[in-house]
Design a protein around this motif. Structure first.
Motif, PDB file in Angstrom:
ATOM      1  N   HIS A 249       5.768  97.357 -35.070  1.00 51.32           N
ATOM      2  CA  HIS A 249       4.610  96.826 -34.332  1.00 51.32           C
ATOM      3  C   HIS A 249       3.549  96.299 -35.288  1.00 51.32           C
ATOM      4  O   HIS A 249       3.254  96.923 -36.297  1.00 51.32           O
ATOM      5  N   ILE A 250       3.000  95.153 -34.913  1.00 48.86           N
ATOM      6  CA  ILE A 250       1.889  94.575 -35.667  1.00 48.86           C
ATOM      7  C   ILE A 250       0.609  94.883 -34.891  1.00 48.86           C
ATOM      8  O   ILE A 250       0.565  94.716 -33.669  1.00 48.86           O
ATOM      9  N   PRO A 251      -0.437  95.326 -35.594  1.00 45.04           N
ATOM     10  CA  PRO A 251      -1.701  95.637 -34.907  1.00 45.04           C
ATOM     11  C   PRO A 251      -2.312  94.411 -34.221  1.00 45.04           C
ATOM     12  O   PRO A 251      -2.216  93.292 -34.728  1.00 45.04           O
TER      13      PRO A 251
ATOM     14  N   GLU B 255      -9.580  81.371 -31.677  1.00 42.24           N
ATOM     15  CA  GLU B 255     -10.719  80.801 -30.932  1.00 42.24           C
ATOM     16  C   GLU B 255     -10.607  80.978 -29.423  1.00 42.24           C
ATOM     17  O   GLU B 255     -11.491  80.567 -28.682  1.00 42.24           O
ATOM     18  N   ASN B 256      -9.514  81.573 -28.970  1.00 39.65           N
ATOM     19  CA  ASN B 256      -9.313  81.744 -27.533  1.00 39.65           C
ATOM     20  C   ASN B 256     -10.146  82.931 -27.040  1.00 39.65           C
ATOM     21  O   ASN B 256      -9.976  84.048 -27.518  1.00 39.65           O
ATOM     22  N   PRO B 257     -11.029  82.722 -26.079  1.00 35.42           N
ATOM     23  CA  PRO B 257     -11.857  83.833 -25.606  1.00 35.42           C
ATOM     24  C   PRO B 257     -11.048  84.938 -24.919  1.00 35.42           C
ATOM     25  O   PRO B 257     -11.534  86.052 -24.760  1.00 35.42           O
ATOM     26  N   PHE B 258      -9.819  84.650 -24.545  1.00 37.38           N
ATOM     27  CA  PHE B 258      -8.967  85.624 -23.873  1.00 37.38           C
ATOM     28  C   PHE B 258      -7.973  86.299 -24.821  1.00 37.38           C
ATOM     29  O   PHE B 258      -7.075  86.999 -24.376  1.00 37.38           O
ATOM     30  N   ARG B 259      -8.108  86.092 -26.143  1.00 41.13           N
ATOM     31  CA  ARG B 259      -7.129  86.597 -27.105  1.00 41.13           C
ATOM     32  C   ARG B 259      -6.880  88.096 -26.964  1.00 41.13           C
ATOM     33  O   ARG B 259      -5.737  88.534 -27.015  1.00 41.13           O
ATOM     34  N   HIS B 260      -7.928  88.860 -26.762  1.00 43.22           N
ATOM     35  CA  HIS B 260      -7.782  90.314 -26.627  1.00 43.22           C
ATOM     36  C   HIS B 260      -6.960  90.643 -25.379  1.00 43.22           C
ATOM     37  O   HIS B 260      -6.026  91.442 -25.423  1.00 43.22           O
ATOM     38  N   ARG B 261      -7.302  89.998 -24.293  1.00 40.18           N
ATOM     39  CA  ARG B 261      -6.610  90.244 -23.018  1.00 40.18           C
ATOM     40  C   ARG B 261      -5.165  89.747 -23.069  1.00 40.18           C
ATOM     41  O   ARG B 261      -4.263  90.401 -22.549  1.00 40.18           O
ATOM     42  N   ILE B 262      -4.926  88.614 -23.706  1.00 38.82           N
ATOM     43  CA  ILE B 262      -3.564  88.086 -23.851  1.00 38.82           C
ATOM     44  C   ILE B 262      -2.701  89.102 -24.581  1.00 38.82           C
ATOM     45  O   ILE B 262      -1.581  89.412 -24.152  1.00 38.82           O
ATOM     46  N   CYS B 263      -3.214  89.651 -25.660  1.00 37.46           N
ATOM     47  CA  CYS B 263      -2.456  90.654 -26.426  1.00 37.46           C
ATOM     48  C   CYS B 263      -2.179  91.891 -25.580  1.00 37.46           C
ATOM     49  O   CYS B 263      -1.073  92.435 -25.612  1.00 37.46           O
TER      50      CYS B 263
ATOM     51  N   GLY C 201       0.192  98.159 -24.045  1.00 38.06           N
ATOM     52  CA  GLY C 201      -0.992  97.857 -23.246  1.00 38.06           C
ATOM     53  C   GLY C 201      -2.281  97.785 -24.043  1.00 38.06           C
ATOM     54  O   GLY C 201      -3.339  97.528 -23.491  1.00 38.06           O
ATOM     55  N   ARG C 202      -2.201  98.033 -25.350  1.00 39.76           N
ATOM     56  CA  ARG C 202      -3.394  97.992 -26.199  1.00 39.76           C
ATOM     57  C   ARG C 202      -3.409  96.746 -27.076  1.00 39.76           C
ATOM     58  O   ARG C 202      -4.349  96.532 -27.833  1.00 39.76           O
ATOM     59  N   GLY C 203      -2.348  95.948 -27.022  1.00 38.65           N
ATOM     60  CA  GLY C 203      -2.327  94.698 -27.769  1.00 38.65           C
ATOM     61  C   GLY C 203      -1.507  94.715 -29.037  1.00 38.65           C
ATOM     62  O   GLY C 203      -1.304  93.677 -29.653  1.00 38.65           O
ATOM     63  N   ASN C 204      -1.023  95.892 -29.454  1.00 35.00           N
ATOM     64  CA  ASN C 204      -0.136  95.955 -30.618  1.00 35.00           C
ATOM     65  C   ASN C 204       1.226  95.437 -30.175  1.00 35.00           C
ATOM     66  O   ASN C 204       1.713  95.813 -29.117  1.00 35.00           O
ATOM     67  N   MET C 205       1.837  94.568 -30.972  1.00 36.58           N
ATOM     68  CA  MET C 205       3.060  93.913 -30.519  1.00 36.58           C
ATOM     69  C   MET C 205       4.238  94.118 -31.446  1.00 36.58           C
ATOM     70  O   MET C 205       4.098  94.058 -32.658  1.00 36.58           O
ATOM     71  N   ASN C 206       5.389  94.303 -30.799  1.00 29.09           N
ATOM     72  CA  ASN C 206       6.634  94.237 -31.549  1.00 29.09           C
ATOM     73  C   ASN C 206       7.130  92.788 -31.469  1.00 29.09           C
ATOM     74  O   ASN C 206       6.512  91.951 -30.805  1.00 29.09           O
ATOM     75  N   PHE C 207       8.236  92.503 -32.129  1.00 25.91           N
ATOM     76  CA  PHE C 207       8.720  91.121 -32.146  1.00 25.91           C
ATOM     77  C   PHE C 207       9.022  90.605 -30.745  1.00 25.91           C
ATOM     78  O   PHE C 207       8.701  89.463 -30.411  1.00 25.91           O
ATOM     79  N   GLU C 208       9.639  91.438 -29.916  1.00 26.01           N
ATOM     80  CA  GLU C 208      10.011  90.979 -28.576  1.00 26.01           C
ATOM     81  C   GLU C 208       8.773  90.676 -27.716  1.00 26.01           C
ATOM     82  O   GLU C 208       8.784  89.731 -26.936  1.00 26.01           O
ATOM     83  N   ASP C 209       7.716  91.460 -27.872  1.00 26.67           N
ATOM     84  CA  ASP C 209       6.457  91.165 -27.172  1.00 26.67           C
ATOM     85  C   ASP C 209       5.923  89.799 -27.609  1.00 26.67           C
ATOM     86  O   ASP C 209       5.521  88.970 -26.786  1.00 26.67           O
TER      87      ASP C 209
END
Length: 189
Positions: free
Chosen positions: A55-57, A69-77, A84-92
């Motif tokens: 997982h990448i933070p 620059e996307n204002p929704f970056r936190h929510r997208i993650c 559900g906290r935005g940390n992603m594995n490759f498949e996410d």
């Protein structure tokens, strides 16, 4: 002859092609981008369970030029991460980029846009969700009264069943009339 590093097994590549809108070449490009964010964590070879285990933070993902620059970056993650906290594995990460690709159909994009705007996760866009969305879209430049008026107007024009909030179907009806939705719901890899 060749010391070529195998990034994924043939089966993994086939599976990723089946469940995304990407070609093999694009999947490998997504892996390269994923690895570049955190080379000390992400191995070149992902033939085992690394695609789901590593997982990448969220902070590193949000710092991608395509999201920074996307204002929704936190929510997208948050929406695309299994934790559900935005940390992603490759498949996410692959899913995120697939949904935001040019090849993804409009209905998939609408579904994920709805999830991104549904901040409280209740399967509806209520006044709170709309206000938060508006605040992010406008950089908080509208006063509370102006924001409330805009949100009230959106609900008034879009709420077909009169429950004071938008369902996915009502949201989809609104979005299909927005000509700039598809071009803006896009990330090029």
């Amino acid at each position: 002859m060749g010391n070529k590093v195998v990034t994924f097994t043939e089966q993994q590549l086939e599976d990723y092609q089946d469940c995304t809108f990407f070609t093999r070449k694009e999947i490998l490009r997504v892996h390269k981008k994923f690895r570049e964010m955190c080379p000390e964590l992400v191995p070149k070879c992902m033939t085992g369970n690394e695609p789901v285990a590593v997982h990448i933070p969220r902070e590193k993902i949000e710092n991608l030029p395509e999201l920074r620059e996307n204002p929704f970056r936190h929510r997208i993650c948050e929406v695309f991460s299994h934790d559900g906290r935005g940390n992603m594995n490759f498949e996410d990460f692959l899913d995120l980029l697939s949904v935001f690709s040019e090849q993804a159909p409009r209905d998939i994009k609408v579904f994920y846009a709805f999830k991104i705007y549904d901040f409280d996760g209740d399967q509806h866009l209520g006044p709170g969700d709309l206000e938060q969305t508006l605040r992010l879209l406008t950089g908080g430049e509208l006063g509370p009264e102006e924001a409330a008026q805009v949100c009230e107007k959106v609900v008034e024009e879009s709420d077909m069943d009169g429950d004071g909030k938008l369902s996915l179907m009502e949201f989809e009806h609104v979005i299909t009339r927005a000509p700039d939705f598809l071009p803006t719901f896009h990330i090029r890899i």
